[in-house]
Design an enzyme around this catalytic site. Structure first.
Site, PDB file in Angstrom:
ATOM      1  N   ILE A 202       0.864  -1.201   0.000  1.00 57.18           N
ATOM      2  CA  ILE A 202       0.000   0.000   0.000  1.00 57.18           C
ATOM      3  C   ILE A 202       0.893   1.240   0.000  1.00 57.18           C
ATOM      4  O   ILE A 202       0.794   2.117   0.882  1.00 57.18           O
ATOM      5  CB  ILE A 202      -0.949  -0.043   1.216  1.00 57.18           C
ATOM      6  CG1 ILE A 202      -0.182  -0.335   2.519  1.00 57.18           C
ATOM      7  CG2 ILE A 202      -2.058  -1.068   0.995  1.00 57.18           C
ATOM      8  CD1 ILE A 202      -1.030  -0.192   3.779  1.00 57.18           C
ATOM      9  N   HIS A 203       1.725   1.318  -1.010  1.00 56.47           N
ATOM     10  CA  HIS A 203       2.806   2.295  -1.112  1.00 56.47           C
ATOM     11  C   HIS A 203       2.424   3.708  -0.651  1.00 56.47           C
ATOM     12  O   HIS A 203       3.069   4.288   0.213  1.00 56.47           O
ATOM     13  CB  HIS A 203       3.279   2.385  -2.576  1.00 56.47           C
ATOM     14  CG  HIS A 203       3.592   1.065  -3.210  1.00 56.47           C
ATOM     15  ND1 HIS A 203       4.803   0.394  -3.028  1.00 56.47           N
ATOM     16  CD2 HIS A 203       2.856   0.284  -4.044  1.00 56.47           C
ATOM     17  CE1 HIS A 203       4.778  -0.724  -3.729  1.00 56.47           C
ATOM     18  NE2 HIS A 203       3.625  -0.826  -4.350  1.00 56.47           N
ATOM     19  N   ASP A 204       1.386   4.268  -1.264  1.00 55.24           N
ATOM     20  CA  ASP A 204       1.085   5.695  -1.037  1.00 55.24           C
ATOM     21  C   ASP A 204       0.634   5.965   0.392  1.00 55.24           C
ATOM     22  O   ASP A 204       0.958   7.012   0.962  1.00 55.24           O
ATOM     23  CB  ASP A 204       0.013   6.163  -2.024  1.00 55.24           C
ATOM     24  CG  ASP A 204       0.496   6.073  -3.470  1.00 55.24           C
ATOM     25  OD1 ASP A 204      -0.343   5.907  -4.372  1.00 55.24           O
ATOM     26  OD2 ASP A 204       1.723   6.151  -3.681  1.00 55.24           O
TER      27      ASP A 204
END
Ligand code: RIB
Ligand code: CA
Length: 303
Positions: free
Chosen positions: A225-227
């Site tokens: 869930i990078h962002d």
């Protein structure tokens, strides 16, 4: 932002904890027409149509547009259908609007970038000098080690390596939250049903993250869930381990988007790069933020 499934999670996380002055959409995961609509639809679903959204760049500074519909779906938020279409939105590009607004206002602002850095690069061109009110730029992008588009390049930096290099060399405090930590702080697949407790925005997150897990992000440790990790890093830097490094982003086709560490003698600002993360601490903060966001959303208040 280039919503984008993890951009949606990042936005809803931010809405729960941070004052948001405005958003700009950028082409990235999908085309600008879609990221612009998605950003506005996400805000409306959370009862936050008060937040202005500006339509930013439709293409990178140099390379042709490179999208990722195989990761986020053709719409950018596959798995969920918004209830209704939208009305009009500001037509002034974000770099012009922010440069104008920042001349008039004195409130400190911080930029969190969760897509290709094209809009941010253009904003920096508009600012004679980095205004003292710009406290910094937190970037989801890059990697000291690894890549997710090529073995050495992360998507946001690969999409617009020229803009990424300009931001990494900018005369403002820059924080890089790259794959080194976003590939560690994964969302366990079995936790997805928890999103259903967070009103309609939660139901959207459940639907799109389920699509993401089914079609793109299959990893035994859970969903990247990078962002959302970049938002967590801005709000809780103490949950991360940092290194101050002189970095550049390579432009030629063979190494496009690769982050290169320069010698300590390099005359270039140091970037604060995340190299490790307290995973339970970050995930706990994310859940608390989503609870706070849901309690302010209209659907929750009605339920
Ligand atoms: O590499 C991950 C990044 O690229 C995230 O911002 C994701 O939304 C995509 O834009
Ligand atoms: Ca993104």
């Amino acid at each position: 932002m280039d919503p984008g499934i993890d951009d949606a999670l990042a936005l809803y996380t931010a809405l729960g904890r941070l004052p948001i002055a405005g958003l700009s959409a950028v082409a990235g995961n999908v085309e600008i027409e879609k990221t612009f609509v998605n950003a506005r639809q996400l805000l409306r679903l959370a009862g936050r149509s008060d937040v202005p959204v500006w339509r930013g760049s439709a293409a990178p500074l140099h390379y042709p547009l490179h999208t990722a519909p195989h990761v986020h779906g053709a719409s950018g938020l596959d798995g969920y259908q918004f209830p209704a279409p939208l009305d009009d939105a500001p037509t002034e590009p974000p770099w012009a609007a922010w440069a104008r607004i920042w001349q008039e206002e004195t409130t400190p602002v911080h930029l969190i970038a969760t897509g290709p850095l094209t809009n941010i690069a253009k904003l920096l061109w508009c600012l004679d000098d980095a205004p003292s009110r710009l406290t910094g730029i937190t970037v989801m992008g890059g990697a000291i080690h690894g890549g997710n588009v090529t073995p050495t390049a992360e998507f946001n930096f690969y999409a617009d390596p020229e803009a990424a290099d300009q931001v990494m060399g900018a005369n403002v405090p820059v924080t890089m939250v790259g794959l080194d930590v976003t590939h560690k702080a994964r969302l366990p697949w079995e936790d997805l049903p928890r999103f259903l407790d967070f009103a309609e925005p939660g139901r959207l997150l459940y639907a799109v993250l389920h699509w993401y897990g089914e079609h793109a992000e299959r990893h035994p440790d859970g969903l990247a869930i990078h962002d959302a990790i970049a938002v967590a890093a801005y709000a809780n830097p103490e949950l991360f381990v940092w290194q101050e490094l002189p970095l550049t982003v390579l432009q030629d086709a063979a190494w496009r988007g690769t982050v290169a560490r320069l010698p300590e003698s390099a005359r270039r600002p140091r970037v604060k790069a995340a190299v490790d993360v307290d995973v339970p601490g970050v995930l706990n903060w994310l859940w608390g933020s989503l609870q706070a966001m849901a309690e302010n959303s209209p659907a929750f208040r009605q339920s």
